[in-house]
Design a protein around this motif. Structure first.
Motif, PDB file in Angstrom:
ATOM      1  N   MET A   1     -11.678 -13.542   7.273  1.00 25.49           N
ATOM      2  CA  MET A   1     -10.588 -14.530   7.202  1.00 25.49           C
ATOM      3  C   MET A   1      -9.935 -14.702   8.585  1.00 25.49           C
ATOM      4  SD  MET A   1      -7.634 -14.720   4.271  1.00 25.49           S
ATOM      5  CE  MET A   1      -8.519 -15.489   2.939  1.00 25.49           C
ATOM      6  N   ASP A   2      -9.475 -15.907   8.852  1.00 30.82           N
ATOM      7  CA  ASP A   2      -8.791 -16.235  10.099  1.00 30.82           C
ATOM      8  C   ASP A   2      -7.578 -15.302  10.284  1.00 30.82           C
ATOM      9  OD1 ASP A   2      -7.984 -17.555  12.327  1.00 30.82           O
ATOM     10  OD2 ASP A   2      -6.987 -19.191  11.256  1.00 30.82           O
ATOM     11  N   LYS A   3      -7.414 -14.748  11.484  1.00 29.27           N
ATOM     12  CA  LYS A   3      -6.325 -13.778  11.694  1.00 29.27           C
ATOM     13  C   LYS A   3      -5.060 -14.490  12.168  1.00 29.27           C
ATOM     14  CE  LYS A   3      -8.978 -10.205  10.781  1.00 29.27           C
ATOM     15  NZ  LYS A   3      -8.900  -9.602   9.455  1.00 29.27           N
ATOM     16  N   ARG A   4      -4.581 -15.439  11.382  1.00 29.00           N
ATOM     17  CA  ARG A   4      -3.438 -16.226  11.858  1.00 29.00           C
ATOM     18  C   ARG A   4      -2.129 -15.444  11.853  1.00 29.00           C
ATOM     19  NH1 ARG A   4      -1.962 -20.359   6.861  1.00 29.00           N
ATOM     20  NH2 ARG A   4      -2.473 -18.840   5.259  1.00 29.00           N
ATOM     21  N   PHE A   5      -2.103 -14.261  11.193  1.00 29.62           N
ATOM     22  CA  PHE A   5      -0.871 -13.461  11.192  1.00 29.62           C
ATOM     23  C   PHE A   5      -0.947 -12.276  12.155  1.00 29.62           C
ATOM     24  CE2 PHE A   5      -0.561 -14.909   6.494  1.00 29.62           C
ATOM     25  CZ  PHE A   5      -0.079 -16.158   6.890  1.00 29.62           C
ATOM     26  N   ALA A   6      -1.914 -12.294  13.050  1.00 28.64           N
ATOM     27  CA  ALA A   6      -2.040 -11.192  14.021  1.00 28.64           C
ATOM     28  C   ALA A   6      -0.739 -11.077  14.811  1.00 28.64           C
ATOM     29  CB  ALA A   6      -3.214 -11.469  14.950  1.00 28.64           C
ATOM     30  N   GLY A   7      -0.252  -9.852  14.975  1.00 22.92           N
ATOM     31  CA  GLY A   7       0.986  -9.628  15.722  1.00 22.92           C
ATOM     32  C   GLY A   7       2.231  -9.671  14.854  1.00 22.92           C
ATOM     33  N   LYS A   8       2.105 -10.129  13.623  1.00 23.80           N
ATOM     34  CA  LYS A   8       3.272 -10.183  12.732  1.00 23.80           C
ATOM     35  C   LYS A   8       3.411  -8.883  11.942  1.00 23.80           C
ATOM     36  CE  LYS A   8       3.385 -15.146  11.635  1.00 23.80           C
ATOM     37  NZ  LYS A   8       4.375 -15.566  12.609  1.00 23.80           N
ATOM     38  N   VAL A   9       4.656  -8.455  11.772  1.00 25.60           N
ATOM     39  CA  VAL A   9       4.931  -7.252  10.977  1.00 25.60           C
ATOM     40  C   VAL A   9       5.572  -7.691   9.650  1.00 25.60           C
ATOM     41  CG1 VAL A   9       6.285  -5.119  10.867  1.00 25.60           C
ATOM     42  CG2 VAL A   9       5.249  -5.850  13.041  1.00 25.60           C
ATOM     43  N   ALA A  10       4.967  -7.257   8.558  1.00 22.73           N
ATOM     44  CA  ALA A  10       5.466  -7.674   7.236  1.00 22.73           C
ATOM     45  C   ALA A  10       5.806  -6.457   6.386  1.00 22.73           C
ATOM     46  CB  ALA A  10       4.413  -8.521   6.525  1.00 22.73           C
ATOM     47  N   ILE A  11       6.894  -6.569   5.638  1.00 19.80           N
ATOM     48  CA  ILE A  11       7.248  -5.545   4.650  1.00 19.80           C
ATOM     49  C   ILE A  11       7.108  -6.170   3.269  1.00 19.80           C
ATOM     50  CG2 ILE A  11       9.110  -4.086   3.737  1.00 19.80           C
ATOM     51  CD1 ILE A  11      10.233  -3.890   6.546  1.00 19.80           C
ATOM     52  N   VAL A  12       6.388  -5.477   2.396  1.00 17.88           N
ATOM     53  CA  VAL A  12       6.194  -5.971   1.023  1.00 17.88           C
ATOM     54  C   VAL A  12       6.671  -4.872   0.076  1.00 17.88           C
ATOM     55  CG1 VAL A  12       4.541  -6.813  -0.705  1.00 17.88           C
ATOM     56  CG2 VAL A  12       4.149  -7.288   1.738  1.00 17.88           C
ATOM     57  N   THR A  13       7.671  -5.171  -0.741  1.00 16.86           N
ATOM     58  CA  THR A  13       8.143  -4.144  -1.684  1.00 16.86           C
ATOM     59  C   THR A  13       7.290  -4.172  -2.950  1.00 16.86           C
ATOM     60  OG1 THR A  13       9.805  -5.555  -2.767  1.00 16.86           O
ATOM     61  CG2 THR A  13      10.506  -4.344  -0.805  1.00 16.86           C
ATOM     62  N   GLU A  30      -5.249 -11.371   6.805  1.00 16.83           N
ATOM     63  CA  GLU A  30      -5.024 -12.415   7.810  1.00 16.83           C
ATOM     64  C   GLU A  30      -4.427 -11.828   9.094  1.00 16.83           C
ATOM     65  OE1 GLU A  30      -4.269 -16.425   6.896  1.00 16.83           O
ATOM     66  OE2 GLU A  30      -3.781 -15.960   4.819  1.00 16.83           O
ATOM     67  N   GLY A  31      -4.467 -10.492   9.214  1.00 16.66           N
ATOM     68  CA  GLY A  31      -4.126  -9.858  10.491  1.00 16.66           C
ATOM     69  C   GLY A  31      -2.731  -9.293  10.607  1.00 16.66           C
ATOM     70  N   ALA A  32      -1.894  -9.445   9.569  1.00 15.86           N
ATOM     71  CA  ALA A  32      -0.531  -8.891   9.669  1.00 15.86           C
ATOM     72  C   ALA A  32      -0.577  -7.366   9.631  1.00 15.86           C
ATOM     73  CB  ALA A  32       0.329  -9.411   8.516  1.00 15.86           C
ATOM     74  N   ARG A  33       0.408  -6.765  10.283  1.00 18.10           N
ATOM     75  CA  ARG A  33       0.595  -5.319  10.163  1.00 18.10           C
ATOM     76  C   ARG A  33       1.538  -5.125   8.976  1.00 18.10           C
ATOM     77  NH1 ARG A  33       1.491  -1.419  15.307  1.00 18.10           N
ATOM     78  NH2 ARG A  33       1.776   0.503  14.151  1.00 18.10           N
ATOM     79  N   VAL A  34       1.025  -4.583   7.890  1.00 20.77           N
ATOM     80  CA  VAL A  34       1.790  -4.581   6.635  1.00 20.77           C
ATOM     81  C   VAL A  34       2.337  -3.187   6.311  1.00 20.77           C
ATOM     82  CG1 VAL A  34       1.721  -5.068   4.153  1.00 20.77           C
ATOM     83  CG2 VAL A  34       0.374  -6.477   5.717  1.00 20.77           C
ATOM     84  N   TYR A  35       3.631  -3.142   6.042  1.00 23.26           N
ATOM     85  CA  TYR A  35       4.267  -1.937   5.506  1.00 23.26           C
ATOM     86  C   TYR A  35       4.599  -2.252   4.054  1.00 23.26           C
ATOM     87  CZ  TYR A  35       4.576  -0.182  10.206  1.00 23.26           C
ATOM     88  OH  TYR A  35       4.246   0.267  11.453  1.00 23.26           O
ATOM     89  N   ALA A  36       4.026  -1.487   3.154  1.00 25.69           N
ATOM     90  CA  ALA A  36       4.226  -1.753   1.731  1.00 25.69           C
ATOM     91  C   ALA A  36       4.930  -0.565   1.111  1.00 25.69           C
ATOM     92  CB  ALA A  36       2.876  -1.974   1.061  1.00 25.69           C
TER      93      ALA A  36
END
Ligand SMILES: NC(=O)c1ccc[n+]([C@@H]2O[C@H](COP(=O)([O-])OP(=O)(O)OC[C@H]3O[C@@H](n4cnc5c(N)ncnc54)[C@H](O)[C@@H]3O)[C@@H](O)[C@H]2O)c1
Length: 249
Positions: A1-13, A30-36
């Motif tokens: 998949m296209d890494k359009r979220f590369a460099g983004k930090v996301a938190i998902v509860t 999609e490349g996000a750095r995800v903290y769940a």
């Protein structure tokens, strides 16, 4: 998949199952750095983390209770300490304690409001400072169409989801000058552990009422979250988008 979220930090509860897990998988793919976050079943969280990490994606699970201010503070502090920024917050954690009002206990009411509404207040408040200093951010609240239409046997849940809409709109106005966009997704009927609790009769009843004649898959909610994270939604804030197969029309 296209890494359009590369460099983004996301938190998902509540990211270790159901809709939350699908959101974690989609944003990470999609490349996000995800903290769940997870609250129970650490093995499940670890398995998802290991699987996605092996695949070269960035996912880290942290135990947190969104209804507890200290727990939320520790979660956000840890993310900020580790990566120094937060681009996306997805308030997905939610619970039900369904029963008719006459039988609903104060605990049934408080538990649902504390997790679904106070939880979102606490996480929004905690990420705000970081997003404001970045002058950029996206907050996506997972509501429900019953927060718009109501539902018998779910007064506590519907009130919490209606409250989430008020929170979304107020924050959208408060934070707009800092380029923080706040939106709410209102799913209808999604196949998850939460809806597994329904009887076959209730499930069939729902399905016949849905114009698209089927429940949603969690991935169909996650793709709309991805839209709200992406640049494609750069001029949308304070909105409630029903993703419900037409149920709330
Ligand atoms: N499934 C549906 O049909 C449907 C419809 C509309 C809205 N929603 C909403 O979507 C979201 C996800 O629902 P789901 O169906 O995947 O449910 P689920 O029960 O499968 O997942 C909910 C997640 O929230 C977590 N959670 C619960 N309490 C928590 C707390 N105090 N702190 C941190 N995490 C906590 C759980 O551990 C779980 O991971 C919820 O907000 C729900 O209200 C679901």
């Amino acid at each position: 998949m296209d890494k359009r979220f590369a460099g983004k930090v996301a938190i998902v509860t509540g990211g270790s199952r159901g809709i939350g897990e699908a959101i974690v998988r989609r944003l990470a793919s999609e490349g996000a750095r995800v903290y769940a976050t997870y609250i129970s079943n650490p093995e499940r969280a670890k398995n998802i983390q290991d699987e996605l990490t092996k695949d070269g994606q960035s996912v880290r699970f942290i135990q947190a209770d969104v209804s507890n201010e200290q727990s939320v503070k520790e979660l956000i502090d840890e993310v900020v300490k580790e990566v120094g920024r937060i681009d996306v917050l997805v308030n997905n954690a939610g619970i039900t304690r369904d029963t008719l009002l006459m039988r609903m206990s104060e605990t049934d009411w408080d538990d649902v409001l504390d997790t679904n509404l106070k939880g979102a207040f606490l996480t929004c408040k905690s990420v705000c400072r970081t997003m404001m200093s970045q002058r950029k951010g996206r907050i996506i609240n997972i509501g429900s169409i019953v927060g718009i239409n109501g539902n018998p046997g779910q007064a506590n849940y519907c009130a919490s989801k209606a409250g989430l809409i008020g929170l979304t709109k107020s924050l959208a106005k408060e934070l707009s000058s800092r380029n923080i966009l706040v939106n709410c997704i209102a799913p209808g009927f999604v196949e998850t552990d939460m809806t597994d609790k329904l009887t076959e009769e209730q499930r069939a009843g729902f399905s016949t009422q849905i114009p698209l004649k089927r429940a949603a898959k969690s991935e169909e909610i996650a793709s709309v979250v991805a839209f709200f994270v992406s640049d494609d939604s750069s001029y949308i804030t304070g909105q409630v988008l029903c993703v419900d197969g037409g149920l709330a029309m």
